[in-house]
Design an enzyme around this catalytic site. Structure first.
Site, PDB file in Angstrom:
ATOM      1  N   SER A  58     -12.463  -3.435   1.718  1.00 11.96           N
ATOM      2  CA  SER A  58     -12.679  -2.810   3.031  1.00 11.96           C
ATOM      3  C   SER A  58     -14.171  -2.644   3.259  1.00 11.96           C
ATOM      4  O   SER A  58     -14.886  -2.266   2.329  1.00 11.96           O
ATOM      5  CB  SER A  58     -12.120  -1.392   3.060  1.00 11.96           C
ATOM      6  OG  SER A  58     -10.879  -1.335   2.464  1.00 11.96           O
ATOM      7  N   ARG A  79       0.872  -1.182   0.000  1.00 12.00           N
ATOM      8  CA  ARG A  79       0.000   0.000   0.000  1.00 12.00           C
ATOM      9  C   ARG A  79       0.900   1.220   0.000  1.00 12.00           C
ATOM     10  O   ARG A  79       1.669   1.416   0.946  1.00 12.00           O
ATOM     11  CB  ARG A  79      -0.891  -0.009   1.232  1.00 12.00           C
ATOM     12  CG  ARG A  79      -1.774   1.241   1.372  1.00 12.00           C
ATOM     13  CD  ARG A  79      -2.659   1.120   2.604  1.00 12.00           C
ATOM     14  NE  ARG A  79      -3.581   2.232   2.720  1.00 12.00           N
ATOM     15  CZ  ARG A  79      -3.313   3.365   3.382  1.00 12.00           C
ATOM     16  NH1 ARG A  79      -2.132   3.542   3.967  1.00 12.00           N
ATOM     17  NH2 ARG A  79      -4.209   4.315   3.440  1.00 12.00           N
ATOM     18  N   LYS A  82      -5.064   6.225   8.667  1.00 12.95           N
ATOM     19  CA  LYS A  82      -6.258   6.558   7.877  1.00 12.95           C
ATOM     20  C   LYS A  82      -6.933   7.712   8.609  1.00 12.95           C
ATOM     21  O   LYS A  82      -8.004   7.547   9.211  1.00 12.95           O
ATOM     22  CB  LYS A  82      -7.142   5.302   7.849  1.00 12.95           C
ATOM     23  CG  LYS A  82      -8.100   5.187   6.715  1.00 12.95           C
ATOM     24  CD  LYS A  82      -7.479   4.758   5.425  1.00 12.95           C
ATOM     25  CE  LYS A  82      -8.589   4.803   4.396  1.00 12.95           C
ATOM     26  NZ  LYS A  82      -8.207   5.133   3.085  1.00 12.95           N
TER      27      LYS A  82
HETATM   28  C1  LIG Z   1      -6.943  -5.288   4.657  1.00  7.26           C
HETATM   29  C2  LIG Z   1      -7.295  -3.894   4.310  1.00  7.26           C
HETATM   30  N1  LIG Z   1      -8.409  -3.366   4.812  1.00  7.26           N
HETATM   31  C3  LIG Z   1      -8.738  -2.092   4.514  1.00  7.26           C
HETATM   32  C4  LIG Z   1      -7.947  -1.330   3.671  1.00  7.26           C
HETATM   33  C5  LIG Z   1      -8.333   0.077   3.270  1.00  7.26           C
HETATM   34  O1  LIG Z   1      -8.681   0.154   1.895  1.00  7.26           O
HETATM   35  P1  LIG Z   1      -9.338   1.515   1.339  1.00  7.26           P
HETATM   36  O2  LIG Z   1     -10.567   1.795   2.108  1.00  7.26           O
HETATM   37  O3  LIG Z   1      -9.443   1.427  -0.125  1.00  7.26           O
HETATM   38  O4  LIG Z   1      -8.289   2.603   1.711  1.00  7.26           O
HETATM   39  P2  LIG Z   1      -6.799   2.735   1.176  1.00  7.26           P
HETATM   40  O5  LIG Z   1      -5.977   1.669   1.834  1.00  7.26           O
HETATM   41  O6  LIG Z   1      -6.797   2.559  -0.305  1.00  7.26           O
HETATM   42  O7  LIG Z   1      -6.370   4.097   1.608  1.00  7.26           O
HETATM   43  C6  LIG Z   1      -6.793  -1.925   3.167  1.00  7.26           C
HETATM   44  N2  LIG Z   1      -5.976  -1.261   2.349  1.00  7.26           N
HETATM   45  N3  LIG Z   1      -6.485  -3.205   3.482  1.00  7.26           N
HETATM   46  C1  LIG Z   2      -5.421   1.316   5.518  1.00  9.73           C
HETATM   47  C2  LIG Z   2      -6.500   1.181   6.510  1.00  9.73           C
HETATM   48  N1  LIG Z   2      -7.771   0.854   6.166  1.00  9.73           N
HETATM   49  C3  LIG Z   2      -8.584   0.814   7.216  1.00  9.73           C
HETATM   50  C4  LIG Z   2     -10.020   0.506   7.131  1.00  9.73           C
HETATM   51  O1  LIG Z   2     -10.650   0.367   8.170  1.00  9.73           O
HETATM   52  O2  LIG Z   2     -10.514   0.394   6.021  1.00  9.73           O
HETATM   53  S1  LIG Z   2      -7.814   1.150   8.663  1.00  9.73           S
HETATM   54  C5  LIG Z   2      -6.359   1.368   7.865  1.00  9.73           C
HETATM   55  C6  LIG Z   2      -5.094   1.730   8.542  1.00  9.73           C
HETATM   56  C7  LIG Z   2      -4.514   0.615   9.346  1.00  9.73           C
HETATM   57  O3  LIG Z   2      -3.304   1.047   9.816  1.00  9.73           O
HETATM   58  P1  LIG Z   2      -2.873   0.976  11.351  1.00  9.73           P
HETATM   59  O4  LIG Z   2      -2.675  -0.448  11.660  1.00  9.73           O
HETATM   60  O5  LIG Z   2      -1.594   1.764  11.388  1.00  9.73           O
HETATM   61  O6  LIG Z   2      -3.948   1.614  12.143  1.00  9.73           O
END
Ligand SMILES: Cc1ncc(COP(=O)(O)OP(=O)(O)O)c(N)n1
Ligand SMILES: Cc1nc(C(=O)O)sc1CCOP(=O)(O)O
Ligand SMILES: [Mg+2]
Length: 288
Positions: free
Chosen positions: A110, A41, A139
């Protein structure tokens, strides 16, 4: 049919969290610590640069025989022969990504509420993300769904799902207790000085919890199959109150019916659920 997908600890790259250390070095440490699925990512680079990183991470994950998922971009996933793609609610729809990826690669998405989770399941997602469970700087601005959505997912969702968002060794127990069997993290792992140790500790918590509950995935015997608002659900709730709590409704203005009879709120805690119980939670609609 897709191949069987299973994993416990999903680690996502996050280069902002380890200035001065390379992504591959950090992800290799995570793999040594037991990460069993990895996602690339990176929202801050060009697609060309992403492709180059994806190629290198593909080689590394292949060495550890761990699936590689590419965030957002099915074309990059295909170009590097990754195992799958992860989509968000605003990315390509599942059906489009599936067409591109074919039946055997992984398509994950997600979700931030049960409705999205049901839609993802029906659309043929291979797994879903459930989160963000806690507020997270990875996020920013995204509202936390809390462990109440984790419990709802545990009750209803049959495809693999992973809890994500603000998960650390300090709160993992709470997320596991709410019903998660797989955890995903960025900052708690790649932002740790010792990503390998961070993975080991999280993995120990997951495995320890699963062993304490005596099975990898809770056994069917520990669930009661009921119908909630017309949909089949399995739950570990033993009373109507616990079920309402699982759906985050315990203090909401709802009327509960069990097998067609209204149950007064003060009796919810004393009203047992049985196999096949038909439950309706009816929301009040504000009148004008
Ligand atoms: C395993 C997993 N879960 C959630 C996310 C978040 O995806 P998304 O809502 O498209 O946000 P971005 O990661 O693209 O900013 C994820 N990447 N992986
Ligand atoms: C990339 C992303 N997606 C989310 C979702 O809920 O869709 S939370 C998230 C960030 C996860 O990072 P951390 O472990 O540092 O909190
Ligand atoms: Mg996305």
């Amino acid at each position: 049919m897709h191949r069987k997908l299973d994993f416990k600890l999903y680690v996502i790259t996050g280069e902002n969290y380890h200035p001065g250390r390379g992504m591959l070095e950090v992800m290799e440490a995570a793999l040594m610590g037991g990460a069993d699925i990895v996602q690339l990512r990176d929202k801050d680079i060009s697609k060309r640069e992403l492709l180059e990183k994806a190629k290198r991470l593909r080689e590394l994950t292949a060495k550890y025989k761990v699936p590689l998922i590419i965030n957002d971009h099915p074309d990059v996933a295909l170009a590097v022969d990754a195992d799958g793609v992860h989509l968000g609610q605003e990315d390509l729809p599942i059906a489009v990504a599936r067409k591109m990826m074919g039946p055997h690669r992984i398509v994950g998405i997600s979700t931030h509420n049960l409705e999205q989770a049901r839609a993802a399941e029906n659309a043929g997602a291979d797994y879903i993300g459930v989160g963000p469970v806690y507020p997270t700087g990875t996020k920013p601005g995204r509202q936390a769904v809390t462990t109440s959505y984790v419990s709802q997912a545990a009750a209803e969702i049959r495809i693999p799902w992973v809890a994500i968002g603000g998960i650390t060794t300090d709160n993992a127990a709470e997320v596991l207790k709410a019903g998660a069997r797989r955890l995903c993290a960025v900052s708690a792992i790649v932002g740790n000085v010792d990503p390998e140790g961070a993975c080991r500790r999280l993995l120990e918590q997951i495995t320890g919890w699963n062993e304490r509950t005596r099975t990898e995935i809770p056994s069917e015997q520990s669930y009661v199959h009921v119908t909630v608002n017309g949909r089949p659900a399995r739950t570990q709730a033993t009373t109507l109150f616990e079920l309402a709590k699982q759906y985050g409704l315990e203090s909401r203005r709802v009327v509960a019916e069990l097998n067609g009879e209204v149950v007064p709120r003060q009796s919810w805690s004393d009203t047992p659920l049985h196999i096949g119980s038909l439950v309706e939670f009816v929301h009040f609609v504000g009148g004008g």
